[in-house]
Design a protein around this motif. Structure first.
Motif, PDB file in Angstrom:
ATOM      1  N   LEU A 265       0.619   3.198   0.258  1.00  0.00           N
ATOM      2  CA  LEU A 265      -0.682   2.546   0.061  1.00  0.00           C
ATOM      3  C   LEU A 265      -0.862   2.077  -1.366  1.00  0.00           C
ATOM      4  O   LEU A 265      -1.569   1.115  -1.615  1.00  0.00           O
ATOM      5  CB  LEU A 265      -1.822   3.501   0.420  1.00  0.00           C
TER       6      LEU A 265
ATOM      7  N   SER B 194      -6.190  12.330   8.695  1.00  0.00           N
ATOM      8  CA  SER B 194      -6.637  10.941   8.805  1.00  0.00           C
ATOM      9  C   SER B 194      -8.063  10.730   8.321  1.00  0.00           C
ATOM     10  O   SER B 194      -8.497   9.598   8.152  1.00  0.00           O
ATOM     11  CB  SER B 194      -6.514  10.473  10.248  1.00  0.00           C
TER      12      SER B 194
ATOM     13  N   ARG C 209       4.132   4.026   5.390  1.00  0.00           N
ATOM     14  CA  ARG C 209       4.115   2.983   4.356  1.00  0.00           C
ATOM     15  C   ARG C 209       3.408   3.513   3.120  1.00  0.00           C
ATOM     16  O   ARG C 209       2.644   4.465   3.188  1.00  0.00           O
ATOM     17  CB  ARG C 209       3.425   1.718   4.846  1.00  0.00           C
TER      18      ARG C 209
ATOM     19  N   LEU D 220      -7.854   3.688  -2.296  1.00  0.00           N
ATOM     20  CA  LEU D 220      -6.665   3.468  -1.473  1.00  0.00           C
ATOM     21  C   LEU D 220      -6.908   3.945  -0.041  1.00  0.00           C
ATOM     22  O   LEU D 220      -6.530   3.280   0.919  1.00  0.00           O
ATOM     23  CB  LEU D 220      -5.460   4.194  -2.072  1.00  0.00           C
ATOM     24  N   LEU D 221      -7.554   5.116   0.107  1.00  0.00           N
ATOM     25  CA  LEU D 221      -7.861   5.604   1.455  1.00  0.00           C
ATOM     26  C   LEU D 221      -8.848   4.681   2.160  1.00  0.00           C
ATOM     27  O   LEU D 221      -8.679   4.383   3.346  1.00  0.00           O
ATOM     28  CB  LEU D 221      -8.427   7.028   1.393  1.00  0.00           C
TER      29      LEU D 221
ATOM     30  N   ASP E 242       1.025   7.736   0.097  1.00  0.00           N
ATOM     31  CA  ASP E 242       1.734   7.132   1.221  1.00  0.00           C
ATOM     32  C   ASP E 242       1.022   7.489   2.507  1.00  0.00           C
ATOM     33  O   ASP E 242       0.557   8.618   2.672  1.00  0.00           O
ATOM     34  CB  ASP E 242       3.168   7.662   1.330  1.00  0.00           C
ATOM     35  N   LYS E 243       0.921   6.526   3.423  1.00  0.00           N
ATOM     36  CA  LYS E 243       0.433   6.830   4.763  1.00  0.00           C
ATOM     37  C   LYS E 243       1.610   7.439   5.517  1.00  0.00           C
ATOM     38  O   LYS E 243       2.737   6.965   5.403  1.00  0.00           O
ATOM     39  CB  LYS E 243      -0.060   5.571   5.469  1.00  0.00           C
TER      40      LYS E 243
ATOM     41  N   SER F  80      -9.222   1.537   1.727  1.00  0.00           N
ATOM     42  CA  SER F  80      -8.540   0.298   2.103  1.00  0.00           C
ATOM     43  C   SER F  80      -7.782   0.450   3.419  1.00  0.00           C
ATOM     44  O   SER F  80      -7.496  -0.530   4.086  1.00  0.00           O
ATOM     45  CB  SER F  80      -7.592  -0.159   0.996  1.00  0.00           C
ATOM     46  N   ASP F  81      -7.505   1.699   3.809  1.00  0.00           N
ATOM     47  CA  ASP F  81      -6.813   1.957   5.069  1.00  0.00           C
ATOM     48  C   ASP F  81      -7.789   2.363   6.177  1.00  0.00           C
ATOM     49  O   ASP F  81      -7.385   2.770   7.256  1.00  0.00           O
ATOM     50  CB  ASP F  81      -5.769   3.062   4.862  1.00  0.00           C
ATOM     51  N   GLY F  82      -9.091   2.285   5.892  1.00  0.00           N
ATOM     52  CA  GLY F  82     -10.089   2.558   6.917  1.00  0.00           C
ATOM     53  C   GLY F  82     -10.656   3.959   6.929  1.00  0.00           C
ATOM     54  O   GLY F  82     -11.366   4.328   7.854  1.00  0.00           O
TER      55      GLY F  82
ATOM     56  N   TYR G  63      -2.115  11.224   5.055  1.00  0.00           N
ATOM     57  CA  TYR G  63      -1.734  10.700   3.753  1.00  0.00           C
ATOM     58  C   TYR G  63      -1.060  11.782   2.941  1.00  0.00           C
ATOM     59  O   TYR G  63      -1.414  12.956   3.026  1.00  0.00           O
ATOM     60  CB  TYR G  63      -2.981  10.178   3.019  1.00  0.00           C
TER      61      TYR G  63
ATOM     62  N   TYR H 142      -1.709  11.005  12.069  1.00  0.00           N
ATOM     63  CA  TYR H 142      -1.549  10.144  10.906  1.00  0.00           C
ATOM     64  C   TYR H 142      -2.363  10.731   9.777  1.00  0.00           C
ATOM     65  O   TYR H 142      -3.413  11.318   9.991  1.00  0.00           O
ATOM     66  CB  TYR H 142      -1.991   8.707  11.202  1.00  0.00           C
TER      67      TYR H 142
END
Length: 79
Positions: free
Chosen positions: A58, A39, A56, A72-73, A5-6, A75-77, A24, A22
């Protein structure tokens, strides 16, 4: 299956809280937090206090396949 989860979190350490960050959160099959990452995807030491607010989900990954965790990480940048 583990999930990622982020989150927005504060590290407390018995002092005035640092700025909100921010990061995970990794959860095990039972939904318990097993790791906290900043982050940049680096693991944060869980000793001391922390306050977490989920932003949210991920996604999920197989316990045997850590590559999907990093996907997954990414994909969130992160990375």
């Amino acid at each position: 299956m583990h999930s990622v989860d982020k989150i927005r979190f504060l590290l407390l350490y018995g002092e005035v809280p640092e700025a909100a960050c921010y990061g995970y959160m990794e959860l095990n099959q039972e939904g318990n937090m097993i790791a906290l990452y900043n982050s940049y995807g680096e693991e944060v030491d869980l000793l001391g206090g922390h306050e977490v607010v989920r932003v949210r989900a991920l996604g999920k990954f197989d316990n045997e396949d850590r590559d999907n965790f990093y996907s997954l990480l990414e994909s969130d940048g992160v990375g």
